[in-house]
Design a protein around this motif. Structure first.
Motif, short mmCIF file in Angstrom:
data_model
loop_
_atom_site.label_atom_id
_atom_site.label_comp_id
_atom_site.label_asym_id
_atom_site.label_seq_id
_atom_site.Cartn_x
_atom_site.Cartn_y
_atom_site.Cartn_z
N THR A 17 0.67 -0.76 0.02
CA THR A 17 0.07 0.26 -0.18
C THR A 17 1.08 1.35 -0.09
O THR A 17 2.25 1.26 0.74
CB THR A 17 -0.89 -0.25 1.45
N PHE A 18 -0.05 2.24 -0.44
CA PHE A 18 0.83 3.95 -0.82
C PHE A 18 -0.36 4.31 0.09
O PHE A 18 -1.19 4.66 0.38
CB PHE A 18 0.99 4.06 -2.00
N SER A 19 -0.37 5.39 1.46
CA SER A 19 -0.84 5.80 2.56
C SER A 19 -0.09 7.79 1.94
O SER A 19 0.89 7.61 2.61
CB SER A 19 -1.30 5.14 3.78
N TYR A 26 -3.51 0.53 -3.26
CA TYR A 26 -2.73 -0.81 -3.82
C TYR A 26 -2.36 -0.32 -4.59
O TYR A 26 -1.76 -0.11 -5.53
CB TYR A 26 -3.67 -1.82 -3.24
N VAL A 27 -0.59 -0.60 -4.58
CA VAL A 27 0.44 -0.55 -5.36
C VAL A 27 1.59 -1.34 -5.91
O VAL A 27 1.97 -2.57 -4.75
CB VAL A 27 1.68 1.06 -5.23
N ASP A 28 2.05 -1.85 -6.83
CA ASP A 28 2.95 -2.56 -7.33
C ASP A 28 4.81 -1.41 -6.85
O ASP A 28 3.81 -0.55 -7.66
CB ASP A 28 3.12 -3.28 -8.41
N HIS A 70 8.28 8.67 0.27
CA HIS A 70 6.86 7.78 0.53
C HIS A 70 6.84 6.58 1.44
O HIS A 70 7.66 5.97 1.09
CB HIS A 70 6.17 8.08 -0.37
N ASP A 71 6.21 5.90 2.14
CA ASP A 71 5.51 4.99 2.95
C ASP A 71 6.04 3.76 1.66
O ASP A 71 6.61 3.03 2.25
CB ASP A 71 4.96 5.14 3.75
N ASP A 72 5.59 4.26 1.16
CA ASP A 72 5.76 2.40 -0.06
C ASP A 72 6.76 2.57 -0.78
O ASP A 72 7.99 1.57 -1.44
CB ASP A 72 4.51 3.08 -1.10
N LEU A 104 6.97 10.48 9.13
CA LEU A 104 5.24 9.98 8.63
C LEU A 104 5.08 9.08 8.94
O LEU A 104 4.34 8.28 9.62
CB LEU A 104 4.12 10.52 7.09
N THR A 105 6.39 8.24 8.34
CA THR A 105 5.92 6.79 8.27
C THR A 105 6.57 5.94 9.67
O THR A 105 6.84 4.90 10.14
CB THR A 105 7.09 5.74 7.41
N HIS A 106 7.87 6.55 9.64
CA HIS A 106 9.20 5.92 11.04
C HIS A 106 9.19 7.39 12.17
O HIS A 106 10.36 7.54 11.58
CB HIS A 106 10.41 5.64 10.62
#
Length: 229
Positions: A17-19, A26-28, A70-72, A104-106
Motif C-alpha cells: 500500500t501507499f498512504s 494498493y501499489v506494485d 513516501h511510505d511505499d 510520517l512512517t518512521h
C-alpha cells in the motif's frame, strides 16, 4: 577493491500500500539491486523484507538508498537495515529534504546518511551519481549509472511522463523543471528504471513531453493563430 563478476542490475516487484493525506492505495513497487557477485546496494525498500533479501542473497549490502520517503518506498527500510549482512546492518541513505515524509512512517527512527546532488555511491564496479530531482517529493533523487547506461528515477519519471504531484509536499512546476534540466540532459539512449511500472528511455520521455507541449500550445491558441508555430 577487487570486484567479482560483472556489474548487474537485479529487479524485484513487491506489492503493498501507499498512504498519504488520509487515503490508501494498493501499489506494485519496483525494487532495484545494483552490484556484482560480492556487494550491492538496494534502491528503495517498499513492502517485503524477505523478497529484498532474496535478491541480495549472500552479497554484502553496502546501503539502502531511498529515492524518496513516501511510505511505499521506505516502509521496511529500518527492518532491512537491522537484518542486512547477517544482522551487522547496512546504512539507510535519504535526502534530508524528505524528513517530513520520513517522519510520517518512521517518527521514532532516522536514516543514517544524507544524500545530496553530486554525491557518488561506489558499488560492485560501478558508480551511482545522485541527482536531486525535487517535485514529486522535496527530497526526491535519481541515481545515474553512466557506465551502465541507465538511471533509477523512483517516482520522478515514469514510462509515460512525470510522477504525480497532487498530494502534500509535491509541486508540479518544480518536478517539470527537475526533469527538463537534470534528466533530459542525459544521453538519449539512457534506460530509465522507474519506481513503478515498465522501463522507458530518456529519448522516449523527451518526445512525449515535446508532443504534449505542442498539444498544450494548440489548446491555448487564439482564433487566427492556427498557422503560428
Amino acid at each position: 577493491m577487487t570486484h567479482h563478476g560483472p556489474t548487474r542490475v537485479d529487479h524485484e516487484t513487491t506489492f503493498g500500500t501507499f498512504s498519504l493525506d488520509g487515503e490508501t492505495f494498493y501499489v506494485d513497487n519496483n525494487v532495484w539491486v545494483v552490484g556484482d557477485d560480492t556487494e550491492c546496494v538496494v534502491i528503495d525498500a517498499p513492502h517485503d523484507v524477505e523478497a529484498i533479501l532474496a535478491v541480495v542473497g549472500d552479497r554484502r549490502l553496502k546501503a539502502i538508498v531511498c529515492t524518496h520517503a513516501h511510505d511505499d518506498h521506505v516502509r521496511v527500510a529500518p527492518d532491512l537495515r537491522r537484518r542486512a549482512n547477517g544482522g551487522a546492518g547496512a546504512p539507510i541513505m535519504l535526502h534530508p529534504d524528505d524528513e517530513p515524509l520520513w517522519n510520517l512512517t518512521h517518527p521514532d527512527q532516522k536514516w543514517d546518511v544524507d544524500l545530496d546532488g553530486g554525491l557518488t555511491i561506489e558499488v560492485g564496479g560501478t558508480s551511482l551519481e545522485v541527482i536531486h530531482t525535487p517535485g514529486h517529493a522535496p527530497g526526491a533523487v535519481c541515481l545515474y549509472a553512466a557506465d551502465l547506461g541507465c538511471i533509477f528515477t523512483g517516482d520522478t519519471l515514469f514510462n509515460g511522463g512525470p510522477g504525480a504531484t497532487g498530494r502534500s509536499f509535491s509541486d508540479a512546476s518544480v518536478l517539470n523543471e527537475s526533469i527538463r534540466t537534470r534528466l533530459f540532459t542525459l544521453p538519449a539512449d539512457t534506460v530509465v528504471h522507474t519506481g513503478h511500472g515498465d522501463d522507458t528511455t530518456i529519448a522516449q520521455e523527451r518526445a512525449l513531453l515535446a508532443a504534449e507541449t505542442i498539444r498544450e500550445r494548440m489548446r491555448h491558441r487564439l482564433p487566427g493563430e492556427e498557422v503560428v508555430p
